[in-house]
Design an enzyme around this catalytic site. Sequence first.
Site, short mmCIF file in Angstrom:
data_model
loop_
_atom_site.label_atom_id
_atom_site.label_comp_id
_atom_site.label_asym_id
_atom_site.label_seq_id
_atom_site.Cartn_x
_atom_site.Cartn_y
_atom_site.Cartn_z
N SER A 144 0.84 -1.20 0.00
CA SER A 144 0.00 0.00 0.00
C SER A 144 0.87 1.25 0.00
CB SER A 144 -0.90 0.01 1.23
OG SER A 144 -1.65 -1.18 1.31
N1 SAH Z 1 -0.54 -4.07 3.85
C1 SAH Z 1 -0.05 -4.90 2.79
C2 SAH Z 1 -1.08 -4.92 1.68
C3 SAH Z 1 -0.87 -6.00 0.70
S1 SAH Z 1 -2.10 -6.10 -0.56
C4 SAH Z 1 1.25 -4.34 2.29
O1 SAH Z 1 1.42 -3.12 2.36
O2 SAH Z 1 2.10 -5.08 1.81
C5 SAH Z 1 -3.38 -6.99 0.23
C6 SAH Z 1 -3.06 -8.38 0.70
O3 SAH Z 1 -4.30 -8.96 1.14
C7 SAH Z 1 -2.49 -9.32 -0.35
O4 SAH Z 1 -1.29 -9.84 0.12
C8 SAH Z 1 -3.56 -10.39 -0.50
O5 SAH Z 1 -3.04 -11.69 -0.74
C9 SAH Z 1 -4.25 -10.33 0.86
N2 SAH Z 1 -5.61 -10.86 0.90
C10 SAH Z 1 -6.62 -10.68 0.03
N3 SAH Z 1 -7.73 -11.33 0.44
C11 SAH Z 1 -7.40 -11.92 1.63
C12 SAH Z 1 -8.11 -12.75 2.55
N4 SAH Z 1 -9.38 -13.12 2.36
N5 SAH Z 1 -7.47 -13.18 3.65
C13 SAH Z 1 -6.16 -12.84 3.88
N6 SAH Z 1 -5.44 -12.08 3.05
C14 SAH Z 1 -6.05 -11.62 1.93
#
Ligand code: SAH
Length: 223
Positions: free
Chosen positions: A70
């Site tokens: 993000s």
């Molecule tokens: N805060 C993180 C955001 C990553 S993007 C960062 O800055 O790196 C969002 C993440 O949510 C992804 O890694 C994706 O695999 C995860 N995600 C999506 N749906 C999900 C779910 N149902 N349960 C757990 N993780 C999930």
Amino acid sequence: MMQRHLQGVGMTSQRTRDRMIHRLSEQGIIDERILTIMRTTPRHIFIDEALASRAYEDTALPIGYYQTISQPYIVARMTELLFENKPTMSNVLEIGTGCGYQTAILAQLADSVYSVERLLPLQKKAKAHTELLKLRNIRYLHSDGGWGWEDYAPYDGILVAAAPNDIPQALLEQLVVGGVMVIPVANQEDGTQALKRITRTESSFHIEEVEPVSFVPFLSGKE
Ligand code: SAH
């Protein structure tokens, strides 16, 4: 070598990080605790070497597996919303660990952080990153975050980093009375997303719509 890697040089140096903090305050982030933590947390170690020089730009960057870290503003804003009315939290549940950067920020504000990710390789990377920073108050679970993480519930705070169409019921149930959840919610009809803050009251949930956002979709199951 390790120390130099953590400290950063050139585009990952402290000066570049200071510029990011300056930008965040211009964008309206006022919580000094959060600004200080983001100033001292090396964002570049969460990103592949080839992209590290862009770590302090205000942009989302790819972290593999079609996911993104993000953008700094969103991390700061979500964290600020989470702690605004509840400055101390004993436990926070994070859904969507990704590369672990937001996790690392939360771990410096809450006593314990519980982070759930559905993609195992990303979770492993996140764990390595936060270990490098010697953050020891984080537990990871490889699971579909739609179920929350019952074992350590109820939570003072819940932060969700992927956008579902509806707020998962299990997450609402795992919030303590007085607890706060920050979550992007997708509108199925027009494809837009809104960041929402939900506060659990004695008898129901108080929902505030904060601002439009753009997150990866919240997917079910684990891989
Ligand atoms: N805060 C993180 C955001 C990553 S993007 C960062 O800055 O790196 C969002 C993440 O949510 C992804 O890694 C994706 O695999 C995860 N995600 C999506 N749906 C999900 C779910 N149902 N349960 C757990 N993780 C999930």
